[in-house]
Design a protein around this motif. Sequence first.
Motif, PDB file in Angstrom:
ATOM      1  N   ASP A 594      38.271  30.662  40.064  1.00 12.68           N
ATOM      2  CA  ASP A 594      39.612  31.253  40.074  1.00 12.68           C
ATOM      3  C   ASP A 594      39.922  31.907  38.739  1.00 12.68           C
ATOM      4  O   ASP A 594      40.538  32.978  38.670  1.00 12.68           O
ATOM      5  N   SER A 595      39.496  31.242  37.672  1.00 14.45           N
ATOM      6  CA  SER A 595      39.748  31.789  36.335  1.00 14.45           C
ATOM      7  C   SER A 595      38.990  33.089  36.139  1.00 14.45           C
ATOM      8  O   SER A 595      39.520  34.062  35.589  1.00 14.45           O
ATOM      9  N   TYR A 596      37.745  33.149  36.598  1.00 19.79           N
ATOM     10  CA  TYR A 596      36.950  34.366  36.460  1.00 19.79           C
ATOM     11  C   TYR A 596      37.502  35.478  37.357  1.00 19.79           C
ATOM     12  O   TYR A 596      37.484  36.653  36.986  1.00 19.79           O
ATOM     13  N   ARG A 597      37.970  35.109  38.563  1.00 19.22           N
ATOM     14  CA  ARG A 597      38.574  36.125  39.434  1.00 19.22           C
ATOM     15  C   ARG A 597      39.796  36.746  38.764  1.00 19.22           C
ATOM     16  O   ARG A 597      40.016  37.961  38.823  1.00 19.22           O
ATOM     17  N   GLU A 598      40.597  35.900  38.155  1.00 20.35           N
ATOM     18  CA  GLU A 598      41.789  36.402  37.479  1.00 20.35           C
ATOM     19  C   GLU A 598      41.399  37.360  36.356  1.00 20.35           C
ATOM     20  O   GLU A 598      42.004  38.427  36.194  1.00 20.35           O
ATOM     21  N   ALA A 599      40.375  37.007  35.583  1.00 22.80           N
ATOM     22  CA  ALA A 599      39.942  37.868  34.480  1.00 22.80           C
ATOM     23  C   ALA A 599      39.442  39.206  35.007  1.00 22.80           C
ATOM     24  O   ALA A 599      39.776  40.273  34.457  1.00 22.80           O
ATOM     25  N   LEU A 600      38.635  39.194  36.078  1.00 19.45           N
ATOM     26  CA  LEU A 600      38.110  40.447  36.616  1.00 19.45           C
ATOM     27  C   LEU A 600      39.243  41.297  37.180  1.00 19.45           C
ATOM     28  O   LEU A 600      39.242  42.529  37.040  1.00 19.45           O
ATOM     29  N   ARG A 601      40.234  40.670  37.805  1.00 17.30           N
ATOM     30  CA  ARG A 601      41.364  41.431  38.333  1.00 17.30           C
ATOM     31  C   ARG A 601      42.136  42.105  37.202  1.00 17.30           C
ATOM     32  O   ARG A 601      42.526  43.277  37.308  1.00 17.30           O
ATOM     33  N   VAL A 602      42.353  41.387  36.106  1.00 15.21           N
ATOM     34  CA  VAL A 602      43.083  41.967  34.978  1.00 15.21           C
ATOM     35  C   VAL A 602      42.317  43.157  34.413  1.00 15.21           C
ATOM     36  O   VAL A 602      42.900  44.204  34.099  1.00 15.21           O
ATOM     37  N   ILE A 603      40.992  43.025  34.291  1.00 13.25           N
ATOM     38  CA  ILE A 603      40.189  44.138  33.778  1.00 13.25           C
ATOM     39  C   ILE A 603      40.210  45.309  34.754  1.00 13.25           C
ATOM     40  O   ILE A 603      40.357  46.470  34.363  1.00 13.25           O
ATOM     41  N   GLY A 604      40.049  45.005  36.043  1.00 14.20           N
ATOM     42  CA  GLY A 604      40.083  46.060  37.046  1.00 14.20           C
ATOM     43  C   GLY A 604      41.404  46.787  37.056  1.00 14.20           C
ATOM     44  O   GLY A 604      41.453  48.021  37.178  1.00 14.20           O
ATOM     45  N   CYS A 605      42.506  46.049  36.916  1.00 11.82           N
ATOM     46  CA  CYS A 605      43.824  46.686  36.885  1.00 11.82           C
ATOM     47  C   CYS A 605      44.006  47.505  35.616  1.00 11.82           C
ATOM     48  O   CYS A 605      44.588  48.597  35.641  1.00 11.82           O
ATOM     49  N   ASP A 606      43.536  46.985  34.504  1.00 11.10           N
ATOM     50  CA  ASP A 606      43.663  47.719  33.251  1.00 11.10           C
ATOM     51  C   ASP A 606      42.918  49.041  33.314  1.00 11.10           C
ATOM     52  O   ASP A 606      43.366  50.046  32.767  1.00 11.10           O
ATOM     53  N   ARG A 607      41.767  49.043  34.000  1.00 11.41           N
ATOM     54  CA  ARG A 607      40.972  50.269  34.123  1.00 11.41           C
ATOM     55  C   ARG A 607      41.360  51.106  35.335  1.00 11.41           C
ATOM     56  O   ARG A 607      40.861  52.218  35.503  1.00 11.41           O
ATOM     57  N   ALA A 608      42.216  50.533  36.218  1.00 15.62           N
ATOM     58  CA  ALA A 608      42.509  51.179  37.505  1.00 15.62           C
ATOM     59  C   ALA A 608      41.204  51.470  38.233  1.00 15.62           C
ATOM     60  O   ALA A 608      40.995  52.560  38.777  1.00 15.62           O
ATOM     61  N   SER A 609      40.317  50.477  38.231  1.00 16.07           N
ATOM     62  CA  SER A 609      38.967  50.657  38.770  1.00 16.07           C
ATOM     63  C   SER A 609      38.907  50.205  40.226  1.00 16.07           C
ATOM     64  O   SER A 609      39.003  49.004  40.522  1.00 16.07           O
ATOM     65  N   ASN A 610      38.741  51.159  41.115  1.00 16.84           N
ATOM     66  CA  ASN A 610      38.566  50.821  42.528  1.00 16.84           C
ATOM     67  C   ASN A 610      37.283  50.015  42.738  1.00 16.84           C
ATOM     68  O   ASN A 610      37.223  49.121  43.575  1.00 16.84           O
TER      69      ASN A 610
END
Length: 1301
Positions: A594-610
């Motif tokens: 869950d912690s890693y999912r949260e980190a990847l989501r934050v990075i994906g959102c920061d980059r607006a990466s589909n």
Amino acid sequence: MTDGDRIYIGPGKTTPRLLNDLLDYDPRRRERNGTNLLADPSPHWTEGQAIPRRWDSDCRHELKKNVDRTSAPDSQDTVPDPSTKYIVSTFCSECHYYFDIVVDYTRWRDGQNPCRVSDSVNPLHHLQLIDSIDARRQPERLVRSNHKTIVEWHHFACSSPSCPVQVAIEISEPRLKMDMLAPILNAATVRARGEREIASEPTRFEGLSPLNPLQALGYLKVYINNTKSALDDSGRKRIAKRNKKFVLAFGEDCNVLFEFLGFKTIIEESPETEEGPAHFWQPPTVTLDNVAFYDDVVSELSNQIFQRPLIEKQTARQWVQYQPIPAKRDIELSLGCFYYPTKSRAIDLDSAEDHPHYLSLGTVGDFNDDYLSWAYDRQCECDPVNRPYYLDCLSGIATGRQSSDLQTKVVMATSAGEFGKQQILNSYRFFGIDPYTKEPDDHIIGLFKSRIESAPRQKDEARNCLLAIAKSRDSSAIRAVANDRTMSVEEAYEFLSVTADTAADSVEAVAVSLIFDDSDKTKVAQAMRVIANARGDHALQRTAAKLESRNPGSSLDIGEAYQRLQIKVRHSSDETVFAYYQSLMAEAGEGSKDSYREALRVIGCDRASNFLLTKLDNPDAEVLAEPSTANQPIGLDNIGNTCYLNSLLQYYYTVKPVRDVVINFENHRMSLNDEDVKKKRVGGRIVAKSEIIKAQKFVDELHSLFENLKTASTHSVKPTRELAELTIFSSAAEANFRRASISSPSGPPNLSSILNSPVYEPVYGPQLPPLPNRPSPIPEDDIEMVDHPGDKTMADDSSEATLVDMLDPPSYDDAVAKDGDKFRKEEKKEIMSALDDDAVMVNSDDTASDEKVIPMPEKQPPLPPRNKAGLVIQTNENNSLISDDELWRFGTQQDVTEVIGNVNFRLSCALEPTSIEERSGEQMDIVRDTLYGSNTIYTQKSQTLEKKLEAWANLMVFPAPDGPRDIYEALDVLFDEQTVDIDNSTAAQHASISQLPPIIHIQIQRTAFDSVRQVASKNRNAVNFPETIYLDRYMDSGKDSILMRRRRETWRWKSQLKVLEARQAALNKTIADISVTDALIATKDYVEKLQEDEILGVVVDPNLTESLDDRTLEVTEEVESISRDIAALKQNLNEQFTDMRQYEYKLQAVFIHRGESGGGHYWVYIYDFENDIWRDYNDERVTEVKDRRRIFDYQGAASETPYYLAYVRSSDRKDLVEAVCRDVPETPGVQGVDLMQTSLVNANDTELVTLSDDEDTANISSRHVEHAKPRPLRPKPTPDIVSWEAQSIASGGCDANGNPW
């Protein structure tokens, strides 16, 4: 628990926490909010709770030591033994309460070892309360007397089974009650008493005046001291109650006080009958049993005297020498916490109150992360029932500190099955369940299903709550239901209330309306993403990514997200980020996932990466590659250690004069007729025809690249090897390398040997001193570009091109070949091995090199044919291998300043001149007109002022040796007046700018050479640069001009400033590492102690302390005066040229270097003036910089350092630079294929592989291929067709798709 078992249940506190609580605890107000601050554990804290721990009126104790009754260790190194018992007897100088601390080792059993800072397992005592006695509730358990009124007693024991320490704290009231002292503490009362007595007998008290409280306290102290010093009853002096001073000071009002102190009234008949009987106070007898009481009384009286107002001391003409010794050091030494590693390197127990989370863990705010982690473990072990609450505390501290180590600790705890208390409670509340319910698992699962059926948009929240409940109940059935996170296309349509036939714009409109209805943006974006990927709709993908990037739904900071995934380089590609994520997820527990999912989501959102957001939803999803657009620049693939080259080429593409002359090269090509060649001079020398031909070949290659950057539909293009070679290599360096490679008996030369040989081309920028002789260089792995490869001292994060180093650097063919299967498989194997061994990827420098003797050839070998690595030259029947790969590896390690100089040189060589400079015959051309300026150097010799004109392509500045400096301070070093040695004499010299170019390049030279250690190093100190600079202050002008007068004035100010700062440094830091003022104060304190102790044989000048006071005042005034003068000079310097703003330049590009002096990685930030945005050009990735602090708020400790700056003339910036120059033709649709089912395509296929060669290929499944028919690249002219126009005619004027060129 039994003492023998040493198993206590309940929370504890570390010794620094205990001491802090002791200092905060006011026994006059023993309970706050029903708890005892010292003895009871800290109450559980919840957000918004406003119950104060202590009040402002509470005493913050200033504990002083009773020296005669204290037995404490001398230092932290003192080792206790089974007979050790430390006692620290203290009193508070503010409230006068007494605190006796006993640290007892006498219960030491065999095999035990006390806690010590050097012990990583038990560094500090962690104390649990064993027993507590309060006199109000259990008076019978305390021994009390008139001389000692004990009010509390607390007993603690260390929670470590291996530590024998027990601690007792005894608290007792002041010896002198305030109501007893009231008659002599109130100034009005004392004065009224004196006036009354004098008025009653004016003749008897003639010449006397009323006393003040200080005098009365002084008399009482004298009485007690006389009593203590009496050897027997005969030595005790009686006090006549009729004594004038006694009457004025005490009278009949203080009888209760004297009786409490043990004085007794004695009546004797007077020989003179008219006087009546005489009354005396008989002093008490001081014994071993009560001497401590009278010592305490004297201390309290001394403290009262010391605190009396200055006016009373002046009236009484008494200067009290009273300096009680602080007890904190003795307490810390006894408790074993005098020194321990702290967050701020200094323990400040008087700082602001710690957050309740620290209190609950039994710690203080200065604990470093390791000690906090240890305290958390110990608290959980001692109080397992409240483990969830302690996890909340640790998590709150980690967030407040922004500590990656503590955050990792929290992640580890959650991965081990731990949940915070608040999270568990909220999870039960979400379903309306009592946290202590006895309902079966099926009931809870039914509530979950009912909730998501009635409110499908709450599915994620319900799932997370269900997982927390599953953990708290240890239910595998609930966990299985909670872990089902996928969203099907059907669910996505249902969530958005649309169908498969709904048009894309309608789907988008529904999504936007849901967001305005306060729906979950993440959920809406996920549903859109699922639909977009199923339809292959790029527009919906972009919309979904933008929606989620505006609200990532997490409080996790972006920096913490990268740290959590153990990614040190934020510029890593999406595929690299996902590779790290997958590696960590493979072995993680549910909590960590869950912690890693949260980190990847934050990075994906920061980059607006589909790509990242889609892979987060479903790691097996096929992600479509989106074509590039006309309003976004594209990247350049790294073809093997060419990151700096890519940055430079991207920058030159944004410089319109350079770009235009390259794209329209045929209009500017230098004629090759003998007459024009003979006259051509570039860089101060004649240019050979062969060099012009090679330079024109370079521009041809650059032309092709610029055309690709303009028209390619992909996200990046690949520079050709020919372009890279021609950019990186100068002709002389290449020739020297080849000659040295053949002639050297020890193999190819290192860079320093090449650079120190005669070079006939200009070298822009200074070279370092010669490097020491050493063996042939070991092949380095992924060095990127280096300043000086012989001294490579790489940081762990020094390269971005690969996640791990390879055993040998790849050849050029391996670096660029699309079908290098063997290389990719071996690289993938190494990457996965590294990921399995350790999630943190680092570079390795343990490679080896086999030296080969290359025999001397009979003649210089010819240049090998292009693209044929491994050419063998037969010489004396021996094979000497001089491959293009060796040349390539050398070239990609060239000095970065040389690369810039080589590009400028080749451009000038290839172009026809626009004019010829009369004085030197130097060619003037578009490149020189755009990028070159000149300085005038003025040297004042004995009789004459000499002038010398020097041209430059960049201004080189240096960081300060210590601390930051701004760009003007750095430029001042170049242009300010300085003294130089000329012809065995000194002369004043300064420089001025005689000609400013439209674009100014400023190199920040960070590499320094240590001539003693013979190594290069990198200066990381900040050079702060603004977005706008004004260069008026450096312009050439007449010696009597206003500008020169101002410049000379600044030089005088700087000279004065240098003297003042040297004096300030001398006063603020002595050999003992303290200021002169502090040294004088400490000396005075020491002298006063000598005077007080009256050591036999030590004679102290009575005026010495006064002299020290005077000198301290003088030094203090001098320091303040210097500070004012320095501030005034700095202000003058800052304001000297603020009104001169004619020559304004705007920052356009910032080149960044990450790594050490031996090598690293480069990228460039380029500003788009038209759209007011900065972009990050990092090899194949070009991204918008959302937070400009990444560029401008550089902190010197970071590994990313600005290296090269480009400023453009403000008035002409639209004509000089253009960040976006794209003309992308429309192409047929693109079909996305996931590489999980598709192998790497062959280089000869028509498929375009969008792989970045310098990134890891560990997760090849995460890459994607575009099957398209893109517009072919415009072919280069064939040898028999010299112009682009002729080439177009030869091909019918159309490309392979039938479209016009």
